[in-house]
Design a protein around this motif. Structure first.
Motif, mmCIF file in Angstrom:
data_model
loop_
_atom_site.group_PDB
_atom_site.id
_atom_site.type_symbol
_atom_site.label_atom_id
_atom_site.label_comp_id
_atom_site.label_asym_id
_atom_site.label_seq_id
_atom_site.Cartn_x
_atom_site.Cartn_y
_atom_site.Cartn_z
ATOM 1 N N GLN A 186 0.820 -1.217 0.000
ATOM 2 C CA GLN A 186 0.000 0.000 0.000
ATOM 3 C C GLN A 186 0.856 1.271 0.000
ATOM 4 O O GLN A 186 0.564 2.246 0.693
ATOM 5 C CB GLN A 186 -0.956 0.007 1.201
ATOM 6 C CG GLN A 186 -1.979 -1.119 1.190
ATOM 7 C CD GLN A 186 -2.886 -1.048 -0.047
ATOM 8 O OE1 GLN A 186 -3.586 -0.064 -0.231
ATOM 9 N NE2 GLN A 186 -2.851 -2.085 -0.873
ATOM 10 N N ASP A 187 1.920 1.255 -0.772
ATOM 11 C CA ASP A 187 2.828 2.392 -0.896
ATOM 12 C C ASP A 187 2.173 3.451 -1.792
ATOM 13 O O ASP A 187 2.106 3.302 -3.013
ATOM 14 C CB ASP A 187 4.160 1.924 -1.494
ATOM 15 C CG ASP A 187 5.217 3.015 -1.491
ATOM 16 O OD1 ASP A 187 4.840 4.212 -1.489
ATOM 17 O OD2 ASP A 187 6.419 2.681 -1.509
ATOM 18 N N LEU A 188 1.703 4.539 -1.185
ATOM 19 C CA LEU A 188 0.992 5.570 -1.938
ATOM 20 C C LEU A 188 1.912 6.328 -2.887
ATOM 21 O O LEU A 188 1.462 6.810 -3.935
ATOM 22 C CB LEU A 188 0.310 6.544 -0.976
ATOM 23 C CG LEU A 188 -0.805 5.942 -0.105
ATOM 24 C CD1 LEU A 188 -1.431 7.009 0.771
ATOM 25 C CD2 LEU A 188 -1.874 5.270 -0.962
ATOM 26 N N ASP A 189 3.190 6.439 -2.541
ATOM 27 C CA ASP A 189 4.130 7.092 -3.449
ATOM 28 C C ASP A 189 4.265 6.288 -4.744
ATOM 29 O O ASP A 189 4.375 6.858 -5.835
ATOM 30 C CB ASP A 189 5.502 7.239 -2.785
ATOM 31 C CG ASP A 189 5.501 8.311 -1.705
ATOM 32 O OD1 ASP A 189 4.652 9.225 -1.805
ATOM 33 O OD2 ASP A 189 6.325 8.233 -0.786
ATOM 34 N N ALA A 190 4.261 4.971 -4.625
ATOM 35 C CA ALA A 190 4.336 4.128 -5.804
ATOM 36 C C ALA A 190 3.087 4.294 -6.666
ATOM 37 O O ALA A 190 3.160 4.373 -7.902
ATOM 38 C CB ALA A 190 4.500 2.666 -5.397
ATOM 39 N N ALA A 191 1.922 4.363 -6.010
ATOM 40 C CA ALA A 191 0.676 4.570 -6.752
ATOM 41 C C ALA A 191 0.694 5.907 -7.481
ATOM 42 O O ALA A 191 0.252 6.013 -8.635
ATOM 43 C CB ALA A 191 -0.517 4.503 -5.792
ATOM 44 N N LYS A 192 1.204 6.932 -6.804
ATOM 45 C CA LYS A 192 1.277 8.255 -7.423
ATOM 46 C C LYS A 192 2.151 8.230 -8.677
ATOM 47 O O LYS A 192 1.802 8.811 -9.721
ATOM 48 C CB LYS A 192 1.821 9.272 -6.423
ATOM 49 C CG LYS A 192 1.974 10.673 -7.004
ATOM 50 C CD LYS A 192 2.544 11.631 -5.975
ATOM 51 C CE LYS A 192 2.744 13.019 -6.570
ATOM 52 N NZ LYS A 192 3.325 13.967 -5.598
ATOM 53 N N MET A 193 3.270 7.531 -8.607
ATOM 54 C CA MET A 193 4.159 7.469 -9.763
ATOM 55 C C MET A 193 3.532 6.682 -10.915
ATOM 56 O O MET A 193 3.732 7.006 -12.092
ATOM 57 C CB MET A 193 5.506 6.864 -9.356
ATOM 58 C CG MET A 193 6.390 7.854 -8.599
ATOM 59 S SD MET A 193 8.030 7.215 -8.222
ATOM 60 C CE MET A 193 7.692 6.298 -6.738
ATOM 61 N N LEU A 194 2.757 5.649 -10.589
ATOM 62 C CA LEU A 194 2.051 4.906 -11.627
ATOM 63 C C LEU A 194 1.028 5.801 -12.338
ATOM 64 O O LEU A 194 0.899 5.768 -13.555
ATOM 65 C CB LEU A 194 1.344 3.692 -11.016
ATOM 66 C CG LEU A 194 2.230 2.521 -10.605
ATOM 67 C CD1 LEU A 194 1.414 1.501 -9.824
ATOM 68 C CD2 LEU A 194 2.875 1.864 -11.827
ATOM 69 N N VAL A 195 0.331 6.601 -11.557
ATOM 70 C CA VAL A 195 -0.649 7.517 -12.140
ATOM 71 C C VAL A 195 0.034 8.570 -12.993
ATOM 72 O O VAL A 195 -0.338 8.806 -14.147
ATOM 73 C CB VAL A 195 -1.499 8.179 -11.029
ATOM 74 C CG1 VAL A 195 -2.348 9.302 -11.615
ATOM 75 C CG2 VAL A 195 -2.391 7.161 -10.335
ATOM 76 N N MET A 196 1.059 9.224 -12.424
ATOM 77 C CA MET A 196 1.720 10.329 -13.124
ATOM 78 C C MET A 196 2.318 9.881 -14.452
ATOM 79 O O MET A 196 2.251 10.589 -15.459
ATOM 80 C CB MET A 196 2.816 10.917 -12.232
ATOM 81 C CG MET A 196 2.310 11.521 -10.934
ATOM 82 S SD MET A 196 1.551 13.137 -11.147
ATOM 83 C CE MET A 196 3.002 14.160 -11.241
#
Length: 289
Positions: free
Chosen positions: A50-60
């Motif tokens: 649940q690493d939100l930074d990783a999710a953010k990078m996937l979105v960006m």
């Protein structure tokens, strides 16, 4: 710009596409595309930890893909920035549901979610009246334009061919064509309308009953009867209740609860109760009459 563990440059901030669309598109196009290995690492971090930074990078890193899809919906006359924002919502939903163990790239999985959000936005906002509510109608709405070979009205043979392609009926094809080629007309004439259209505004064809003699007589008769019924009902009240109603509702200078309470040497709440009881009696007497 900041650098993550995958050495991907990400912007520190990104304005909404509706603020400055050109700057937004320029910025997202500069965000590097992830390799399959980098995407898998980020997806694993979000899926398992649940690493939100990783999710953010996937979105960006997939925002440019949303822009590409949103451009294909430019023919509906809706703001491009709004279409992109809706697509971004779909992208975020896709990232949230993406399972890296399935062995597919995120872009293949996300296209469904992106288009679904844009479709919902187009359906909600394209017209005041909804043009597509069923699954078959939505399929036709988003495919009929591209399947028509010309801007002319469809022939029965062409409608049948499109119906076969989309697994719908020819009647549904022709009905959707009629909805798509119709236009929304203003109820009242607009100041910038030309002279011909000004005289065809729907509001000009409504019957005006304001000065109908029969209606005027009916309204005068109703008002006279209502006034007589009110006076008769008022006459059935005791002097105090009648005086309270008269001064609270009928006089030009209306008294307050506290003014009447001081005069009758009772509480304002007692005046309110007397007023309510009197009003109830008036309603019963008038309805009975």
């Amino acid at each position: 710009m900041t650098t993550d563990s995958s050495n991907q440059l990400m912007p520190l901030s990104l304005s909404a596409p509706g603020v400055n669309l050109g700057a937004y598109i320029s910025t997202v196009n500069q965000i590097p595309i992830l390799t399959a290995e980098q995407e898998k690492q980020l997806a694993d971090r979000y899926y398992y930890d649940q690493d939100l930074d990783a999710a953010k990078m996937l979105v960006m890193s997939h925002l440019r893909f949303v822009v590409h899809i949103a451009r294909s919906y430019a023919g509906y006359g809706l703001p491009q920035g709004d279409l992109i924002q809706e697509g971004n919502l779909g992208l975020m939903k896709a990232v949230k549901r993406f399972d890296p163990t399935m062995g597919v790239r995120l872009v293949s999985f996300a296209v469904h979610w992106i288009k679904a959000e844009i479709h919902e936005y187009v359906i909600r906002n394209w017209r005041i009246v909804k043009v597509a509510t069923t699954k078959a109608q939505r399929k036709l709405f988003f495919n009929l334009r591209s399947l028509k070979k010309s801007s002319k009205k469809l022939t029965l043979a062409e409608a049948q061919a499109i119906a076969n392609d989309l697994n719908v009926t020819p009647e549904q094809v022709l009905e959707m064509e009629g909805r798509l080629t119709a236009y929304d007309a203003a109820f009242e004439a607009q100041n910038d309308d030309d002279e011909d259209s000004h005289h065809t505004a729907p509001a000009l064809y409504l019957e005006d009953n304001r000065y109908d003699p029969a209606r005027l007589v009916e309204e005068e008769d109703y008002e006279e009867q209502s006034t007589h019924a009110l006076m008769t009902a008022m006459g059935q009240l005791d002097d105090r209740s009648r005086d309270i109603l008269q001064r609270r509702w009928l006089d030009d200078h209306k008294s307050t609860l506290h003014e009447l309470a001081a005069e009758y040497n009772v509480s304002a709440e007692r005046i309110r109760q007397l007023e309510k009881n009197a009003m109830d009696k008036i309603k019963v007497a008038m309805s009975a009459g």
